[in-house]
Design an enzyme around this catalytic site. Structure first.
Site, mmCIF file in Angstrom:
data_model
loop_
_atom_site.group_PDB
_atom_site.id
_atom_site.type_symbol
_atom_site.label_atom_id
_atom_site.label_comp_id
_atom_site.label_asym_id
_atom_site.label_seq_id
_atom_site.Cartn_x
_atom_site.Cartn_y
_atom_site.Cartn_z
ATOM 1 N N GLY A 177 3.127 2.129 10.894
ATOM 2 C CA GLY A 177 2.933 1.340 12.103
ATOM 3 C C GLY A 177 2.664 -0.123 11.789
ATOM 4 C CB ALA A 178 0.667 -2.411 11.639
ATOM 5 C CG MET A 179 0.132 -3.287 4.893
ATOM 6 S SD MET A 179 -0.907 -1.868 4.430
ATOM 7 C CE MET A 179 -2.052 -2.685 3.340
ATOM 8 C CD GLU A 180 -4.885 -2.103 5.535
ATOM 9 O OE1 GLU A 180 -3.924 -1.684 6.203
ATOM 10 O OE2 GLU A 180 -5.531 -1.384 4.755
ATOM 11 C CG HIS A 225 -7.789 -1.842 7.786
ATOM 12 N ND1 HIS A 225 -8.624 -0.864 7.288
ATOM 13 C CD2 HIS A 225 -6.660 -1.198 8.185
ATOM 14 C CE1 HIS A 225 -8.027 0.320 7.390
ATOM 15 N NE2 HIS A 225 -6.839 0.144 7.940
ATOM 16 C CD GLU A 275 -2.856 1.235 2.367
ATOM 17 O OE1 GLU A 275 -2.735 0.409 3.299
ATOM 18 O OE2 GLU A 275 -3.700 2.135 2.361
ATOM 19 C CD GLU A 323 -2.966 -1.961 10.538
ATOM 20 O OE1 GLU A 323 -3.581 -2.116 9.464
ATOM 21 O OE2 GLU A 323 -2.490 -0.858 10.904
HETATM 22 N N1 BES Z 1 -3.088 0.805 5.828
HETATM 23 C C1 BES Z 1 -2.321 1.422 6.849
HETATM 24 C C2 BES Z 1 -0.852 1.276 6.674
HETATM 25 C C3 BES Z 1 -0.257 2.076 5.549
HETATM 26 C C4 BES Z 1 -0.305 3.417 5.557
HETATM 27 C C5 BES Z 1 0.404 1.496 4.535
HETATM 28 C C6 BES Z 1 0.275 4.141 4.538
HETATM 29 C C7 BES Z 1 0.962 2.218 3.514
HETATM 30 C C8 BES Z 1 0.917 3.552 3.516
HETATM 31 C C9 BES Z 1 -2.669 0.860 8.223
HETATM 32 O O1 BES Z 1 -3.913 0.304 8.319
HETATM 33 C C10 BES Z 1 -2.615 1.995 9.191
HETATM 34 O O2 BES Z 1 -3.432 2.862 9.069
HETATM 35 N N2 BES Z 1 -1.672 1.998 10.111
HETATM 36 C C11 BES Z 1 -1.442 3.064 11.027
HETATM 37 C C12 BES Z 1 -1.751 2.684 12.441
HETATM 38 C C13 BES Z 1 -3.189 2.768 12.792
HETATM 39 C C14 BES Z 1 -3.422 2.324 14.199
HETATM 40 C C15 BES Z 1 -3.791 4.130 12.580
HETATM 41 C C16 BES Z 1 0.019 3.375 10.929
HETATM 42 O O3 BES Z 1 0.737 2.613 10.285
HETATM 43 O O4 BES Z 1 0.451 4.396 11.460
HETATM 44 ZN ZN ZN Z 2 -5.497 1.632 8.580
#
Ligand code: BES
Ligand code: ZN
Length: 895
Positions: free
Chosen positions: A271-274, A311, A132, A308
């Site tokens: 932070g992380a990816m779903e 999602h 993503e 995550e």
């Molecule tokens: N889908 C995002 C991760 C992401 C963001 C991937 C931008 C690529 C580009 C994930 O679900 C997300 O939103 N993660 C947040 C943490 C969340 C608790 C708000 C993050 O990574 O900060």
């Molecule tokens: Zn997210």
């Protein structure tokens, strides 16, 4: 072979209004990864067919691809000639494509040298992916857009020194390939866009558990980490199981696959990816144990795991049509994870934390050059739009919808949304339509929240007529211009409120309206502001009330009402809305700090300030109030942050904010010394650690007390603090004590701080995440010479300029969390930051771009600082080969 060249060097802008459905769709995607040292061969077989919804039948196919070496390309088994296709800047066009065909491409990529951490890359000892938003195109040529959803089968082949080979879905085959190599094949039965693809290969250990879903299916749960981290996975596993149960209970959403995996990686931009069935996490958002992780860290892990996981429905089963719809999944999922955390811990505390974040960072974004609506109209680089606005304001918009519809109708609405659009790629319009259809409410005006940026301002006035016993509130709304729109139409704004009388909440009889039956005693209601100006009249009001407005922060707006200090003290001590009690404490704190700022502005060399006693009196009452949650006491006794005051200011006076706030803090410490000592000494410092809401609350109050006591320059206190550092059984207390020692001016504290910092590193040097906290404590030290220390730390063996967590811990902490040093007069902080950005621009554009934020706010500072900040932006702008990421933010900031 033809090369399609771009006519200009300027990066192109993508517009929502130009959206077109894809010409082709991809029924199945079969991938094979041959991982070897130094390079990976990716074979891709796509079953393509013309999109029946496309306006005219396509005769060519353009796939996205970046940093790929094409080895071969074939259609239906026939190798293509170089005249059959052409390369674009980041694309490949194949000519004369039939109605339906198979496309096989073989590409070569180099994960080992991929420092962008997008696509397939290597983090320490493992290979992993991040796709993503548009990272899949760095893996193979593809229709890399979220409205192209395909069924994926993935084979990973690697040396046996990478025993764990993972991808999305179910494992369907595995075995040896020769003596030293092996393979695993995964099949994901759910169609998905490429951004949800994931692959991992590494030498990983894992913990395993299971979850029985509401329909009785057993799901295997696995968390994969480097073997050294196996003892830090339990909290994430517990959080995962809580999340799965919560989504069944609150949204009726059951997990779909038979396996759910999480992998922890140390080098991660976010932070992380779903990714479907295979979430990839930054180690900082999954690993936790009391000895190494603070309370905030524990809560972060719980929240991110939930986010995550959620999602899987809000994002994966129902995904986004295009990236302008990003808030469809992110705003909604942040709302969901925030409600989950509220249910797991304290609702009011969670609300205070979310609102603080929104009001500092999101409001600042909305007032700056990167302001955009939660559904933007255009972007140059989509990575720049993973913003506080998309996430936090997006979540607030969903929260308003949930409150306007009420619990039952909101659930009907989300049920309809998930049912109606399961397996589809949809828009925010589709989401709102489902809520409107299910509830029968007209949300036409409400939708302006999706298209207009900027933070609305409410100007509220009241009047009371004793003879008629009528009380009226007049509310005016305005919204400042933002880059995409100069003149805003009125928003539909829910204003939750109540009226406080001398003996508590008054009953509300709103002229021309039914009583609000959602509250049993009719003392609370939601006013719906839809006009530029509206007056609400309450009848049978027997005394002049103090209004409690925007309860629970019912809308993401800035409101003004002319409260007296006495009114604020009343709200602080007896509003039935816990959030507004805290809010009143912040407003009263602002009054008092602003008094001091005014005195400083008259006399720069002021030696003693005069401070109105109302704040200390109100604090005393808070401390005596047995009904309050200790975490709320801690927050109510904390003055508005420098970041919040910076956001509120028209022209930011960094020194005035910093030193005035410090003066008030010191005054409070002297006045409430006995109370704080009692809290500190009554606390049982020997108790076993627990990450429960109550235990976290008690620790935070005790550490707030310590923070005040350390302002007394008292050797006994300093020694207690150092003792806490040495003997605490948990990282929260260790870091709290270390932070206090490092920031205290007393020579004794400074001596102890030097020893403690050395001791800390010695003890924790093998725990990367703990070292990050050590870096942050030093980077946020408010004393002089911090920049030189930060620069020295960049040379320390613990630092790694390629690792995003290290960059955040040191550079970002300094530039975003240390205003007094970052904004040093000669501009050395700005120059330092620009130097970092120039290096990172080539290495990791996403991180470079994110680091720019503090410089983009230059217009809020006085002229001398403006010149310096702007100068650094111009210096970055003049760099050759700016990434799209950095180019977009810098160019928009310089307008
Ligand atoms: N889908 C995002 C991760 C992401 C963001 C991937 C931008 C690529 C580009 C994930 O679900 C997300 O939103 N993660 C947040 C943490 C969340 C608790 C708000 C993050 O990574 O900060
Ligand atoms: Zn997210």
């Amino acid at each position: 072979m033809t090369v399609l060249t771009q006519p200009t060097q300027q990066p192109t802008t993508t517009y929502l209004k130009d959206y077109q459905v894809p010409d082709y769709l991809i029924k199945t995607t079969d991938l094979r990864f041959e991982i070897t040292d130094g390079e990976t061969l990716v074979s891709s077989m796509l079953h393509l067919y013309r999109n029946p919804a496309a306006s005219s039948p396509a005769t060519q196919l353009t796939l996205q691809g970046a940093d790929l070496e094409l080895v071969s390309i074939a259609i239906d088994g026939r190798l293509l000639e170089t005249t059959d296709y052409a390369f674009g800047e980041e694309s490949l066009t194949v000519f004369n494509t039939p109605e339906e065909f198979s496309l096989i491409t073989i590409t070569r990529i180099k994960p080992e040298t991929n420092t962008s951490l997008e696509g397939l890359y290597k983090s320490r000892t493992m290979y992993c992916t991040q796709c993503e938003a548009e990272g899949f195109r760095k893996i193979t040529y593809y229709l890399d857009r979220p409205d192209v959803m395909s069924e994926f089968t993935t084979t990973v082949v690697a040396d046996k020194k990478y025993p764990v080979l993972l991808s999305n879905g179910n494992l369907i085959a595995q075995g040896d390939v020769g003596e030293n190599r092996h393979y695993a094949t995964w099949h994901d039965p759910f169609k998905k866009p490429a951004y949800l693809f994931a692959l991992v290969a590494g030498d990983l250990a894992h913990i395993e558990d299971s979850f029985i879903t509401c329909s009785g299916r057993k799901v295997a749960l696995k968390i994969f980490v480097e073997p050294k981290d196996l003892d830090k996975c339990d909290h994430a596993m517990t959080s995962l199981k809580h999340s799965m149960r919560w989504d069944e209970e609150v949204y009726g959403r059951e997990y779909d696959l038979d396996i759910f995996m999480i992998v922890a990686v140390d080098d991660f931009n976010m932070g992380a990816m779903e990714n479907k069935g295979l979430n990839i996490f930054n180690t900082s958002c999954v690993l936790a144990k009391p000895e190494t992780t603070t309370d905030a860290g524990f809560q972060r892990v719980e929240g991110v795991v939930a986010h995550e996981y959620f999602h899987n429905w809000s994002g994966n089963r129902v995904t986004c049509r295009d990236w302008f719809q990003l808030s469809l999944k992110e705003g909604f999922t942040v709302y969901r994870d925030s409600e989950f955390s509220a249910d797991m811990g304290s609702r009011t505390v969670k609300r205070v934390e979310d609102v603080s974040l929104l009001r500092t960072l999101q409001f600042a974004e909305d007032a700056g050059p990167m302001a955009h609506p939660i559904r933007p109209e255009s972007y140059i680089e989509i990575s720049n739009f993973y913003t506080m606005t998309i996430y936090e304001k997006g979540a607030e918009v969903i929260r308003m919808l949930a409150n306007l519809l009420g619990k039952e109708n909101f659930r009907k609405g989300t049920d309809l949304y998930f049912d109606r659009h399961d397996g589809q790629a949809v828009t925010t319009e589709d989401f709102v339509a489902a809520l409107a259809d299910a509830s029968g409410r007209d949300l036409t005006q409400f939708k302006r929240w999706y298209s207009q940026a900027g933070t609305p301002r409410l100007h509220i006035t009241d009047s009371y007529d004793e003879s008629t016993q009528e009380y009226s509130l007049t509310i005016k709304q305005t919204c400042p211009p933002t880059p995409e729109c100069q003149h805003k139409l009125p928003f539909h704004i829910p204003i939750a409120m109540g009226l406080l009388g001398s003996a508590g909440d008054l009953p509300l009889v709103l002229k021309g309206a039914e009583p609000d039956f959602e509250t049993s005693d009719n003392t609370h209601r939601v006013l719906e502001l839809t006009q530029a100006e509206q007056t609400f009249v309450f009848e049978h009001v027997q005394e002049k009330p103090v209004p409690s407005l925007l309860r629970g922060f019912s809308a993401p707006v800035k409101s003004t009402f002319d409260y007296s200090r006495a009114d604020l003290a009343i709200l602080m001590s007896r509003d039935s809305d816990g959030f507004n009690r805290w809010e009143a404490s912040q407003q009263l704190g602002l009054h008092i700090i602003n008094d001091v700022i005014a005195q400083f502005q008259v006399d720069q060399h002021l030696t003693s300030v005069s401070i109105d006693p109302s704040l200390v009196n109100a604090y005393r009452q808070v401390l005596r109030d047995e009904s309050l949650d200790k975490a709320m006491v801690a927050y109510m006794l904390t003055l508005p942050t420098e970041a919040y005051m910076t956001e509120l200011a028209d022209v930011v006076d960094v020194e005035a904010i910093h030193y005035s706030r410090a003066a008030v803090r010191s005054h409070i410490a002297h006045e409430l010394r006995a109370e704080f000592l009692a809290i500190y000494h009554d606390y049982d410092h020997q108790q076993a650690y627990a990450a429960t809401a109550d235990a976290i609350a008690a620790r935070s109050l005790k550490n707030v007390a310590l923070g005040y006591l350390m302002l007394l320059n008292d050797d006994a206190v300093i020694r207690s603090c150092e003792q806490q550092y040495r003997t605490a059984n948990n990282m929260t207390d260790v870091i709290a004590a270390l932070t206090q020692l490092v920031n205290a001016q007393a020579p004794l504290a400074q001596t102890l701080a030097v020893t403690a910092l050395a001791d800390f590193y010695e003890h924790w040097q093998h725990e990367s995440l703990v070292v990050n906290q050590w870096l942050s404590v030093q980077a946020t030290c408010v004393l002089p010479h911090t920049l030189q220390k930060v620069q020295a730390l960049q040379q320390h063996p613990a630092y790694d300029g390629k690792n995003p967590n290290k960059i955040r811990a040191l550079i970002s902490s300094f530039c975003n969390g240390n205003a007094i040093n970052f904004h040093a007069n000669a501009g050395e902080g700005y120059r330092f930051l620009a130097d970092q950005i120039i290096v990172l621009n080539a290495q990791n554009p996403q991180i470079a771009s994110r680091l720019l934020t503090p410089l983009t706010k230059w217009k809020k500072y006085p002229p001398a600082r403006q010149v310096l900040m702007k100068g650094e932006l111009q210096r970055i702008m003049a760099e050759p080969k700016l990434s799209k990421d950095v180019f977009e933010v810098v160019s928009k900031s310089l307008v």
